[in-house]
Design a protein around this motif. Structure first.
Motif, PDB file in Angstrom:
ATOM      1  N   ARG A   1       0.831  -1.206   0.000  1.00 35.45           N
ATOM      2  CA  ARG A   1       0.000   0.000   0.000  1.00 35.45           C
ATOM      3  C   ARG A   1       0.864   1.254   0.000  1.00 35.45           C
ATOM      4  N   TRP A   2       1.879   1.303   0.874  1.00 30.39           N
ATOM      5  CA  TRP A   2       2.750   2.476   0.960  1.00 30.39           C
ATOM      6  C   TRP A   2       3.443   2.733  -0.371  1.00 30.39           C
ATOM      7  N   TYR A   3       3.958   1.687  -0.976  1.00 26.08           N
ATOM      8  CA  TYR A   3       4.661   1.831  -2.260  1.00 26.08           C
ATOM      9  C   TYR A   3       3.701   2.270  -3.362  1.00 26.08           C
TER      10      TYR A   3
ATOM     11  N   ALA B   1      10.362   1.231   1.274  1.00 30.73           N
ATOM     12  CA  ALA B   1       9.141   0.608   1.798  1.00 30.73           C
ATOM     13  C   ALA B   1       9.485  -0.507   2.779  1.00 30.73           C
TER      14      ALA B   1
ATOM     15  N   ARG C   1      11.207   0.950   6.024  1.00 29.60           N
ATOM     16  CA  ARG C   1      10.189   1.492   6.920  1.00 29.60           C
ATOM     17  C   ARG C   1       9.480   0.373   7.679  1.00 29.60           C
TER      18      ARG C   1
ATOM     19  N   GLU D   1       0.878   3.913  -3.099  1.00 27.76           N
ATOM     20  CA  GLU D   1       0.430   5.289  -2.902  1.00 27.76           C
ATOM     21  C   GLU D   1       1.469   6.289  -3.403  1.00 27.76           C
ATOM     22  N   ARG D   2       2.738   5.942  -3.306  1.00 23.29           N
ATOM     23  CA  ARG D   2       3.783   6.882  -3.692  1.00 23.29           C
ATOM     24  C   ARG D   2       4.175   6.771  -5.155  1.00 23.29           C
TER      25      ARG D   2
END
Length: 316
Positions: free
Chosen positions: A191-193, A221, A224, A195-196
């Motif tokens: 999700r983090w990757y 990612a 983190r 979104e960016r």
């Protein structure tokens, strides 16, 4: 120890794994590791038949079956009362699952099963106290204390994935906010990757491939995730003072991408004497941990040992 072969089945959020397991944790046939289909019961029966048939034909008796489920069994009824990612199991008595000529003798939570596997025949073998942290679709955990699986008063001990790490963080299906699994699971990494980058991501395995191909954002990612996991593990170890922490699940395949940051962060935040007495290691059994634990878990398992929460390891 269990005599003969026992069928171990690990029902995950996105995968189904099964194997015939000896008392020493070995298997005479390869692990079955397939995506979960829409007809779970039918898939279970087909998988069992494909393993048990050849064993019986070869003169190897199969004495029973153990199942790991990603959810909670009601301690009074024995029925599955919740199963994130496997809602078709809700209301089911796992002992009624048709596995052909063998009967289901015990059922255990998937994260507990993975820890049992590692404790009996893997990275935590012989430990008097051990914490299992299984990172995949979610983050699940299990706890061995005093040389025995510790489930707590309601069966949810060791649920590291639902420790609140960031009070104002993302909402979690458990009802909380900022739970560890919302920050550090394979789902969270993807999700983090995504979104960016603004691109759809199939899962953490795709991010890992990008990281190994040199994508700095993909590497970030995982770093983190390692940082957050280190925070969570330090918190747990400061409280529990276990002698070992085993990190498994699907994300363990990317240990090289997040393990060093996890270890450094955990050691930095853990009290010195506590850190000196605790090793943090990746899984030794890999994808087999839950299957081995499901087969060899002490059984029949009382309801108190069936806890909620999945560490499902399937996001690869």
């Amino acid at each position: 120890m269990t005599a003969g072969l026992v069928l171990g089945v690990d029902i995950g959020g996105t995968a189904l794994r099964a194997a015939l397991v000896r008392a020493d944790g070995s298997s005479p046939f390869p692990l079955v590791d397939v995506p979960r289909g829409p007809d779970l019961r039918g898939q279970l029966a087909e998988t069992a038949d494909g393993l048990i048939g050849p064993a019986i034909a070869a003169g190897m008796p199969v004495t029973g079956a153990g199942i790991a489920v990603p959810g909670h069994l009601d301690p009074l009824t024995g029925l599955v009362s919740s199963a994130p990612g496997a809602e078709d199991l809700i209301g089911l008595d796992p002992r009624d699952i048709d596995l052909g000529p063998v009967h289901v003798t015990h059922v255990v939570n998937d994260a507990n099963a993975a820890l049992i596997g590692e404790w009996l025949h893997g990275a935590a073998r012989g430990a008097h106290s051990a914490l299992g942290v299984f990172v995949g679709t979610g983050v699940g955990g299990g706890l061995v204390a005093g040389g025995a699986l510790f489930a707590g008063s309601s069966g949810t001990a060791g649920e590291v994935g639902h420790m609140p790490i960031l009070p104002d963080g993302p909402r979690c299906p458990c009802g909380g906010r900022g739970c560890l699994q919302q920050l550090a699971s394979g789902t969270a990494v993807a999700r983090w990757y995504g979104e960016r980058t603004g691109q759809p991501v199939a899962g953490a395995a795709a991010v890992a491939a990008a990281a190994r191909a040199g994508d700095p954002l993909a590497r970030e990612a995982f770093v983190r995730a390692g940082e957050w996991l280190g925070v969570g593990i330090a918190t747990a170890v400061n409280l529990l003072n276990t002698e070992i922490v085993v990190v498994g699940g699907g994300m363990a395949a990317a240990w090289d991408l997040f393990g060093p940051r996890l270890t450094r962060t955990a050691n930095r935040l853990t009290m010195p004497a506590t850190a000196a007495a605790c090793r943090i290691v990746p899984t030794a059994l890999g994808r087999r941990a839950g299957v081995v634990g499901a087969a060899l878990a002490p059984g029949p398992m009382p309801g108190a040992l069936m806890k909620h929460g999945t560490g499902d390891e399937d996001d690869r």
